[in-house]
Write an enzyme that holds these catalytic residues in place. Structure first.
Site, PDB file in Angstrom:
ATOM      1  CB  CYS A 119       4.399   0.896  -0.179  1.00 45.51           C
ATOM      2  SG  CYS A 119       5.963   1.094  -1.041  1.00 45.51           S
ATOM      3  NE  ARG A 169       3.826  -2.990  -0.238  1.00 43.11           N
ATOM      4  CZ  ARG A 169       3.479  -2.923   1.034  1.00 43.11           C
ATOM      5  NH1 ARG A 169       2.302  -3.393   1.403  1.00 43.11           N
ATOM      6  NH2 ARG A 169       4.290  -2.394   1.929  1.00 43.11           N
ATOM      7  CG  ASP A 222       6.095  -5.883   2.555  1.00 39.58           C
ATOM      8  OD1 ASP A 222       6.764  -6.052   1.515  1.00 39.58           O
ATOM      9  OD2 ASP A 222       6.550  -5.357   3.579  1.00 39.58           O
TER      10      ASP A 222
END
Ligand code: 4NP
Length: 149
Positions: free
Chosen positions: A7, A13, A120
């Site tokens: 990420c 994440r 996000d």
């Protein structure tokens, strides 16, 4: 088989993706994670990722953020990115077709060719982390079914 989850910051994440996939695959499969930015290098995962993982009986406090490197193209068989921006950032570093072909948008495992983003969650609230966890759990289930021996 070695799988890398990527990420932007490697604190929200991809640490979740790494640990979720690890719970679903056998011990011969190596799973790591990295971020395209080095902004949080050396840091623990975001507290909100630690908490949502804990709620699901997964401990991610052994993880530390690291930046994606060119060597990762050689070291890993599969490189899963969380969103289109990660995809651009990783693929622009690739130097040949083989490297490029290792990079995959993770939600395409559930929704082939749709190129959907794992959003996000950094600037949002805790609900975003629950959504992300559930999306990654679904995607990792499909990945595990493909790579588990
Ligand atoms: P991640 O989330 O890419 O899922 O780890 C983010 C973490 C940090 C920042 C952005 C996204 N940041 O701008 O610092």
């Amino acid at each position: 088989m070695k799988v890398l989850m990527v990420c932007l910051g490697n604190i929200c994440r991809s640490p979740l993706a790494e640990s979720i996939l690890k719970t679903k695959v056998n011990s011969t499969i190596v799973v790591e994670s990295a971020g395209t930015s080095g902004l949080h290098s050396g840091e623990l995962p975001d507290i909100r990722s630690i908490e949502i993982a804990k709620k699901n009986y997964i401990d991610i406090t052994n993880q530390r953020s690291r930046k994606f490197t060119l060597n990762d193209f050689e070291d890993f068989d599969l490189i899963y990115v969380m969103d289109k921006s990660n995809y651009e950032n990783v693929t622009k570093l690739s130097t040949n077709k083989e490297e490029l072909s290792k990079v995959k948008i993770i939600l395409n495992e559930c929704y082939p060719d749709e190129n959907l983003d794992v959003p996000d969650p950094y600037y949002g609230g805790e609900q975003g982390f629950t959504t992300v966890f559930n999306m990654l759990d679904d995607a990792c289930e499909v990945i595990a079914s493909k790579i588990n021996i």
